[in-house]
Design an enzyme around this catalytic site. Structure first.
Site, PDB file in Angstrom:
ATOM      1  N   ARG A 246       0.863  -1.180   0.000  1.00 22.78           N
ATOM      2  CA  ARG A 246       0.000   0.000   0.000  1.00 22.78           C
ATOM      3  C   ARG A 246       0.902   1.234   0.000  1.00 22.78           C
ATOM      4  O   ARG A 246       1.896   1.291   0.734  1.00 22.78           O
ATOM      5  CB  ARG A 246      -0.897   0.028   1.241  1.00 22.78           C
ATOM      6  CG  ARG A 246      -2.096  -0.912   1.188  1.00 22.78           C
ATOM      7  CD  ARG A 246      -3.139  -0.496   0.138  1.00 22.78           C
ATOM      8  NE  ARG A 246      -4.312  -1.365   0.132  1.00 22.78           N
ATOM      9  CZ  ARG A 246      -4.436  -2.459  -0.611  1.00 22.78           C
ATOM     10  NH1 ARG A 246      -3.451  -2.837  -1.417  1.00 22.78           N
ATOM     11  NH2 ARG A 246      -5.554  -3.166  -0.565  1.00 22.78           N
ATOM     12  N   GLU A 275      -3.426   7.392  -4.202  1.00 17.96           N
ATOM     13  CA  GLU A 275      -3.855   6.755  -5.432  1.00 17.96           C
ATOM     14  C   GLU A 275      -5.226   7.253  -5.892  1.00 17.96           C
ATOM     15  O   GLU A 275      -6.109   7.366  -5.028  1.00 17.96           O
ATOM     16  CB  GLU A 275      -3.950   5.250  -5.140  1.00 17.96           C
ATOM     17  CG  GLU A 275      -3.315   4.381  -6.155  1.00 17.96           C
ATOM     18  CD  GLU A 275      -3.232   2.952  -5.648  1.00 17.96           C
ATOM     19  OE1 GLU A 275      -2.324   2.669  -4.834  1.00 17.96           O
ATOM     20  OE2 GLU A 275      -4.056   2.144  -6.063  1.00 17.96           O
ATOM     21  N   HIS A 293      -1.305  -0.237  -9.986  1.00 19.08           N
ATOM     22  CA  HIS A 293      -1.894  -1.165  -9.008  1.00 19.08           C
ATOM     23  C   HIS A 293      -2.391  -2.452  -9.685  1.00 19.08           C
ATOM     24  O   HIS A 293      -3.595  -2.723  -9.724  1.00 19.08           O
ATOM     25  CB  HIS A 293      -3.029  -0.486  -8.216  1.00 19.08           C
ATOM     26  CG  HIS A 293      -3.290  -1.126  -6.877  1.00 19.08           C
ATOM     27  ND1 HIS A 293      -3.716  -0.433  -5.769  1.00 19.08           N
ATOM     28  CD2 HIS A 293      -3.176  -2.418  -6.466  1.00 19.08           C
ATOM     29  CE1 HIS A 293      -3.864  -1.265  -4.745  1.00 19.08           C
ATOM     30  NE2 HIS A 293      -3.542  -2.481  -5.150  1.00 19.08           N
TER      31      HIS A 293
HETATM   32  C1  GLV Z   1      -5.057  -5.330  -3.680  1.00 22.16           C
HETATM   33  O1  GLV Z   1      -4.354  -4.372  -3.514  1.00 22.16           O
HETATM   34  C2  GLV Z   1      -5.594  -6.110  -2.611  1.00 22.16           C
HETATM   35  O2  GLV Z   1      -5.440  -5.739  -1.440  1.00 22.16           O
HETATM   36  O3  GLV Z   1      -6.217  -7.149  -2.898  1.00 22.16           O
END
Ligand code: GLV
Ligand code: GLV
Length: 332
Positions: A246, A275, A293
């Site tokens: 993250r 983001e 991502h």
């Molecule tokens: C993606 O970032 C997730 O947490 O599945």
């Protein structure tokens, strides 16, 4: 209750099959027709009267959303392994179960982490840009030199399921692994034979030792800005930093500075502090690979996530064992 006495489920955006088909067997499903972000008002409106909400990491499920749903709400099923988008304490207070989708995206995310490790260390994207721009004049002894990956020390910050999957792949590159883990060192039987995996009780030690550092902790108040200016100043010159966890775990401003002025050599990022906004300093740097991502973005992984998110929601309302509860205390 929805039509035909099936409970109402609000799906915040389109997810792949078999998710929708499974859900329609147990719920009256509303939403989920479009693959775009909801406005805040659409979210508050959509959850009203729902018994279940199936959401993605793009929706922030806070106390206001839970209250807008009302007393019918029993479960929030997150289509993600990370659940920092959900106020779990507020859900628990209201007796609402939260679920997530661990396991089914572990290998996909570990693979993408390696794509970033290799791309950042070996300047893969810079090379692609050079070729496309017409600047490639032929092989040259000192052109676009990068860092060795084989034999380098890999530092895993957060040795959970994904961290371990990344570390297992390091064996193929003959890399010793150093790692931090909130719950202490792995047991001997959890570590593969014949490769070096060494626990660091102190993150600073890992930062001083690793050549390549990969971040795999969840985002919590305890991990926000875990890697800031002080930490990034401890790393060896030329280190490659990868973040597929993250964005806010790394202080983005400090990261830009450490990439610009050292000691970082390169970075590979799949996630960002704010983001989808990207720090303007990152976009201007050559020594960083920027992905949108994509950690779990394979056809198979996204399908498995959809199935698991649906099964979590269905089990929560039918009294069956819920595959992946985040706050199981709500069930007792
Ligand atoms: C993606 O970032 C997730 O947490 O599945
Ligand atoms: C860095 O990649 C090293 O091999 O030390």
């Amino acid at each position: 209750m929805g039509a035909g006495n099936l409970p109402l489920l609000f799906l915040t955006r389109r997810i792949p099959e078999p998710g929708p088909t499974l859900l329609r067997g147990s719920f009256t499903v509303c939403g989920g027709d479009e693959d775009r972000d909801l406005t805040g008002a659409d979210l508050l409106d959509g959850v009203r009267g729902a018994a279940a909400v199936l959401c993605t990491l793009r929706e922030r499920i806070d106390a206001a959303v839970l209250d807008a749903a009302g007393s019918s709400l029993r479960v929030v099923s997150n289509y993600a392994v990370g659940y920092d988008n959900i106020d779990v304490a507020a859900a628990t207070e209201r007796g609402i179960l939260v679920t997530n989708t661990p396991g089914v995206l572990t290998d996909a995310t570990a693979d993408l982490t390696w794509a970033l490790i290799l791309a950042a260390a070996r300047r893969v994207v810079e090379g692609d840009r050079m070729v496309r721009s017409g600047a490639f004049q032929g092989w040259a002894p000192t052109m676009l030199l990068g860092a060795d990956v084989a034999g380098a020390t890999l530092g895993i910050v957060g040795m959970g399921q994904i961290g371990r999957a990344v570390a297992r792949r390091a064996a193929g590159f003959s890399m010793p692994v150093v790692y931090t883990r909130r719950s202490g060192p792995l047991k001997l039987e959890e570590t593969p034979a014949g490769v070096e995996w060494r626990y660091c009780s102190d993150l600073d030690d890992l930062l001083r030792e690793a050549d390549i550092i990969s971040v795999h902790v969840p985002l919590t108040e305890g991990t926000r800005h875990l890697l800031g200016a002080r930490e990034l100043a401890l790393v060896r010159p030329g280190v490659v930093l990868v973040n597929t966890a993250r964005g806010p775990v790394v202080h983005e401003e400090a990261l830009v500075e450490a990439l610009r002025a050292g000691p970082l050599g390169a970075a590979g990022l799949d996630v960002y502090e704010d983001e989808p906004a990207i720090h303007p300093g990152l976009v201007g740097l050559e020594n960083v690979v920027l992905l949108p991502h994509l950690g779990s973005a394979t056809h198979a992984a996204r399908g498995r996530m959809a199935e698991l998110a649906a099964r979590n929601a269905i089990a929560a309302l039918s009294g069956k064992r819920v595959p992946h509860p985040v706050n199981p205390e709500v069930l007792s």
